[in-house]
Write a protein that holds these residues in place. Structure first.
Motif, PDB file in Angstrom:
ATOM      1  N   TYR A  94     -13.082  52.271 151.579  1.00 37.30           N
ATOM      2  CA  TYR A  94     -12.522  51.516 152.496  1.00 37.30           C
ATOM      3  C   TYR A  94     -11.085  51.903 152.879  1.00 37.30           C
ATOM      4  O   TYR A  94     -10.633  51.536 153.664  1.00 37.30           O
ATOM      5  CB  TYR A  94     -12.426  50.011 151.903  1.00 37.30           C
ATOM      6  CG  TYR A  94     -13.791  49.081 152.391  1.00 37.30           C
ATOM      7  CD1 TYR A  94     -14.238  48.924 153.399  1.00 37.30           C
ATOM      8  CD2 TYR A  94     -14.549  49.049 151.058  1.00 37.30           C
ATOM      9  CE1 TYR A  94     -15.403  47.929 153.266  1.00 37.30           C
ATOM     10  CE2 TYR A  94     -16.025  48.535 151.138  1.00 37.30           C
ATOM     11  CZ  TYR A  94     -16.060  47.964 152.171  1.00 37.30           C
ATOM     12  OH  TYR A  94     -17.504  47.331 152.315  1.00 37.30           O
TER      13      TYR A  94
ATOM     14  N   ALA B 282      -6.019  45.858 147.945  1.00 31.71           N
ATOM     15  CA  ALA B 282      -6.927  46.220 146.885  1.00 31.71           C
ATOM     16  C   ALA B 282      -6.778  45.241 145.913  1.00 31.71           C
ATOM     17  O   ALA B 282      -7.804  44.480 145.589  1.00 31.71           O
ATOM     18  CB  ALA B 282      -7.353  47.601 146.553  1.00 31.71           C
TER      19      ALA B 282
ATOM     20  N   LEU C 168     -13.857  48.827 140.963  1.00 30.63           N
ATOM     21  CA  LEU C 168     -13.823  48.568 142.322  1.00 30.63           C
ATOM     22  C   LEU C 168     -12.333  49.037 143.012  1.00 30.63           C
ATOM     23  O   LEU C 168     -12.725  49.265 144.471  1.00 30.63           O
ATOM     24  CB  LEU C 168     -13.731  46.937 142.380  1.00 30.63           C
ATOM     25  CG  LEU C 168     -13.680  46.260 143.780  1.00 30.63           C
ATOM     26  CD1 LEU C 168     -14.956  46.464 144.513  1.00 30.63           C
ATOM     27  CD2 LEU C 168     -13.551  44.669 143.527  1.00 30.63           C
ATOM     28  N   ALA C 169     -11.503  49.300 142.514  1.00 32.05           N
ATOM     29  CA  ALA C 169     -10.200  49.661 142.962  1.00 32.05           C
ATOM     30  C   ALA C 169     -10.652  51.072 143.651  1.00 32.05           C
ATOM     31  O   ALA C 169      -9.864  51.511 144.480  1.00 32.05           O
ATOM     32  CB  ALA C 169      -9.056  49.931 141.813  1.00 32.05           C
TER      33      ALA C 169
ATOM     34  N   ARG D  64      -4.918  41.894 138.292  1.00 35.71           N
ATOM     35  CA  ARG D  64      -5.287  42.765 139.443  1.00 35.71           C
ATOM     36  C   ARG D  64      -4.474  42.321 140.536  1.00 35.71           C
ATOM     37  O   ARG D  64      -3.974  43.349 141.210  1.00 35.71           O
ATOM     38  CB  ARG D  64      -6.947  42.137 139.590  1.00 35.71           C
ATOM     39  CG  ARG D  64      -7.163  43.169 140.970  1.00 35.71           C
ATOM     40  CD  ARG D  64      -8.813  42.875 141.039  1.00 35.71           C
ATOM     41  NE  ARG D  64      -9.572  43.643 139.888  1.00 35.71           N
ATOM     42  CZ  ARG D  64      -9.747  45.210 140.017  1.00 35.71           C
ATOM     43  NH1 ARG D  64      -9.310  45.798 141.049  1.00 35.71           N
ATOM     44  NH2 ARG D  64     -10.357  45.552 139.049  1.00 35.71           N
TER      45      ARG D  64
ATOM     46  N   PRO E 100      -6.226  48.023 137.959  1.00 36.68           N
ATOM     47  CA  PRO E 100      -5.879  47.934 139.767  1.00 36.68           C
ATOM     48  C   PRO E 100      -4.551  49.034 139.938  1.00 36.68           C
ATOM     49  O   PRO E 100      -4.425  49.513 141.054  1.00 36.68           O
ATOM     50  CB  PRO E 100      -5.357  46.689 139.775  1.00 36.68           C
ATOM     51  CG  PRO E 100      -4.730  46.483 138.454  1.00 36.68           C
ATOM     52  CD  PRO E 100      -5.722  46.659 137.471  1.00 36.68           C
TER      53      PRO E 100
ATOM     54  N   LEU F  44     -12.387  50.725 146.841  1.00 35.91           N
ATOM     55  CA  LEU F  44     -11.293  49.905 147.845  1.00 35.91           C
ATOM     56  C   LEU F  44     -10.411  50.867 148.466  1.00 35.91           C
ATOM     57  O   LEU F  44      -9.862  50.976 149.611  1.00 35.91           O
ATOM     58  CB  LEU F  44     -10.715  48.595 147.478  1.00 35.91           C
ATOM     59  CG  LEU F  44     -11.821  47.613 147.094  1.00 35.91           C
ATOM     60  CD1 LEU F  44     -11.047  46.541 146.475  1.00 35.91           C
ATOM     61  CD2 LEU F  44     -12.457  47.278 148.437  1.00 35.91           C
ATOM     62  N   THR F  45      -9.882  51.936 147.502  1.00 40.54           N
ATOM     63  CA  THR F  45      -8.631  52.734 148.089  1.00 40.54           C
ATOM     64  C   THR F  45      -8.916  53.990 148.369  1.00 40.54           C
ATOM     65  O   THR F  45      -8.149  54.837 148.830  1.00 40.54           O
ATOM     66  CB  THR F  45      -7.645  52.738 146.777  1.00 40.54           C
ATOM     67  OG1 THR F  45      -8.438  53.261 145.371  1.00 40.54           O
ATOM     68  CG2 THR F  45      -7.246  51.631 146.319  1.00 40.54           C
TER      69      THR F  45
ATOM     70  N   PHE G 266      -7.893  41.584 146.220  1.00 38.69           N
ATOM     71  CA  PHE G 266      -9.507  41.368 146.178  1.00 38.69           C
ATOM     72  C   PHE G 266      -9.754  40.572 144.959  1.00 38.69           C
ATOM     73  O   PHE G 266     -10.764  39.945 144.792  1.00 38.69           O
ATOM     74  CB  PHE G 266     -10.364  42.848 146.000  1.00 38.69           C
ATOM     75  CG  PHE G 266     -11.473  42.602 146.536  1.00 38.69           C
ATOM     76  CD1 PHE G 266     -12.662  42.366 145.685  1.00 38.69           C
ATOM     77  CD2 PHE G 266     -12.032  42.489 148.000  1.00 38.69           C
ATOM     78  CE1 PHE G 266     -13.876  41.994 146.043  1.00 38.69           C
ATOM     79  CE2 PHE G 266     -13.153  42.395 148.393  1.00 38.69           C
ATOM     80  CZ  PHE G 266     -14.468  42.194 147.479  1.00 38.69           C
TER      81      PHE G 266
ATOM     82  N   MET H 267      -7.958  51.211 151.464  1.00 48.21           N
ATOM     83  CA  MET H 267      -7.130  50.287 151.235  1.00 48.21           C
ATOM     84  C   MET H 267      -5.787  50.798 150.384  1.00 48.21           C
ATOM     85  O   MET H 267      -5.994  51.905 149.862  1.00 48.21           O
ATOM     86  CB  MET H 267      -7.603  49.052 150.709  1.00 48.21           C
ATOM     87  CG  MET H 267      -8.525  48.158 151.391  1.00 48.21           C
ATOM     88  SD  MET H 267      -9.061  46.693 150.594  1.00 48.21           S
ATOM     89  CE  MET H 267     -10.226  46.084 151.749  1.00 48.21           C
ATOM     90  N   THR H 268      -4.775  50.120 150.730  1.00 46.50           N
ATOM     91  CA  THR H 268      -3.748  50.444 149.891  1.00 46.50           C
ATOM     92  C   THR H 268      -3.894  49.849 148.622  1.00 46.50           C
ATOM     93  O   THR H 268      -4.953  48.905 148.466  1.00 46.50           O
ATOM     94  CB  THR H 268      -2.329  49.785 150.368  1.00 46.50           C
ATOM     95  OG1 THR H 268      -2.616  48.632 150.470  1.00 46.50           O
ATOM     96  CG2 THR H 268      -2.008  50.446 151.796  1.00 46.50           C
ATOM     97  N   THR H 269      -3.120  50.091 147.592  1.00 48.71           N
ATOM     98  CA  THR H 269      -3.251  49.566 146.101  1.00 48.71           C
ATOM     99  C   THR H 269      -3.071  48.060 146.226  1.00 48.71           C
ATOM    100  O   THR H 269      -3.685  47.252 145.769  1.00 48.71           O
ATOM    101  CB  THR H 269      -2.302  50.126 145.174  1.00 48.71           C
ATOM    102  OG1 THR H 269      -2.691  51.501 145.123  1.00 48.71           O
ATOM    103  CG2 THR H 269      -2.554  49.717 143.729  1.00 48.71           C
TER     104      THR H 269
END
Length: 419
Positions: A267, A274, A257-258, A174, A55, A261-262, A277, A269-271
């Motif tokens: 997407y 994310a 996945l991170a 995570r 993560p 998402l980041t 999730f 997102m911020t860490t």
């Protein structure tokens, strides 16, 4: 002449009663009450170290002036390290003093994490992660001990507590790792993990019972026996390969996945966001006891088939999840449930189909993590070149290889829990 002790084995004086008193029962010591919770918490903390980097990849990449996809291979280094540690260190539990071994491995992991926090480059960090993960095999030394010491009628419950600690550590790595990394930086997360590892590991080592190693001979005799044990048991071989395929599919998607998402193309997102999730991983905690009951009722083979079917459905959901958050959430729950159900069923086979369960368990766990490590490395490259669709393709390929390569092998004699 004194009266004989009761049949319960409790001294007569301890059970003497009168009309106003009830039998006096031996109280559990404070230390014994804390023993199982301490081991469960230690398992959670040490297991988290394997997934600590995943993560934090966006933060690590930013610190080193790189891109998240360029450092994604660090996640697979951790899994390779853990597989190597299982191969070389886990079998030593039968041949050396476990108290001393847990203490040494704990200090080695904590030192490596501190060194990782101080590194200034990707390769130095990879070396630290490799050593820390290789030393993070304490759970596999503690599970057999818990099974040995637990009362027969509570053995499953005690072992389940340790396994629950392990999966809690995976989720915590995570979620809490990402939140702390966003707030304080990834280096402080490594330092915090080092402190917790040293504290819990040394406390657990001190609480372990004094014991004499059960087996003699060369230290690595268990390692040399692995190929023969696997070769003589087709069911163990299937369990190893199928779990390598399942764990590889999960690992390919979960470790990258991170990045989805980041990154801005994903997407954005911020860490920290994310990392939240990872709460979908709690599906594993619910699935484990259910899967155990299903294995007892229907046999391991049906549970593994159902788990593979669920994982196969999760792959297109993950692909759709590249653009639809609801599909990504559903896929995360489904793949965790499939992974844990498959693990419970396959490990049942690994522990019950040979005359050397400890060696068979080592082969099984090493195979699973090796499959996951290779899949993570391939998935990182796939994400760089083909994006999230490439990662989903890697996951699908691992499932196909895990099931297909065992389905074409000749059938073994049928057992109650056989595949």
């Amino acid at each position: 002449m004194s009266s004989p002790a009761p049949a319960t084995g409790v001294p007569a004086a301890a059970t003497a009663t009168d009309r106003h008193t009830r039998p006096v029962r031996p109280a559990r010591s404070f230390r014994s009450r804390l023993f199982l919770p301490l081991i469960a918490v230690c398992t959670a903390v040490t297991a988290a170290n394997i997934y600590l980097a995943a993560p934090l990849l966006p933060l690590i990449a930013r610190d080193f002036g790189s891109t998240p996809s360029a450092v994604a291979w660090l996640a697979s280094v951790a899994q390779f390290g853990y597989a190597a540690g299982l191969l070389f260190f886990a079998p030593l539990g039968d041949r050396v003093n476990r108290r001393r071994l847990v203490a040494v491995l704990t200090l080695a992991a904590a030192t490596a994490l501190v060194a990782g926090a101080a590194t200034g480059g990707t390769y130095a960090l990879a070396g630290a992660v490799l050593v820390a993960s290789a030393a993070t095999v304490v759970p596999q030394l503690l599970v057999p001990l818990v099974a040995e010491r637990a009362p027969a009628h509570q053995r499953g419950r005690h072992v389940a507590a340790v396994i629950a600690g392990l999966f809690t550590g995976v989720v915590a790595a995570r979620v809490l790792g990402a939140l702390a990394g966003q707030a304080f930086g990834w280096r402080w997360v490594f330092l915090g993990a080092a402190g917790l590892t040293a504290l819990l590991g040394l406390a657990t080592s001190a609480a372990l019972p004094r014991e004499t190693p059960r087996l003699g001979g060369p230290l690595f005799a268990g390692l040399t026996a692995l190929p023969g044990v696997v070769r003589r048991s087709p069911e163990l071989w299937r369990a190893c390969v199928r779990q390598a395929g399942m764990y590889g599919a999960w690992s390919a998607m979960w470790t990258t996945l991170a990045l989805l998402l980041t990154e801005e193309d994903g997407y954005g997102m911020t860490t920290a966001a994310a990392g939240l999730f990872g709460l979908f991983g709690l599906a594993a905690s619910v699935t484990a006891p259910l899967a155990g009951g299903l294995v007892d009722r229907f046999g391991a083979a049906k549970v593994v088939r159902t788990a593979y079917a669920g994982a196969a459905v999760s792959v297109p959901l993950f692909w759709l999840g590249g653009h639809v958050m609801a599909a990504l959430c559903a896929a995360a729950v489904l793949v965790h449930a499939a992974l844990v159900a498959s693990h419970v069923a396959n490990q049942t086979l690994a522990l019950t189909t040979t005359s050397a369960p400890a060696t068979a368990n080592t082969a099984y766990v090493v195979a699973g993590f090796a499959g996951g490590a290779v899949a993570s490395a391939v998935a990182g490259t796939a994400f760089t070149h083909w994006g999230w669709g490439g990662v989903c393709a890697v996951a699908g390929a691992w499932l196909a290889l895990g099931w297909g390569s065992t389905a074409v092998r000749g059938r073994a004699p049928r057992r109650a829990t056989g595949a």
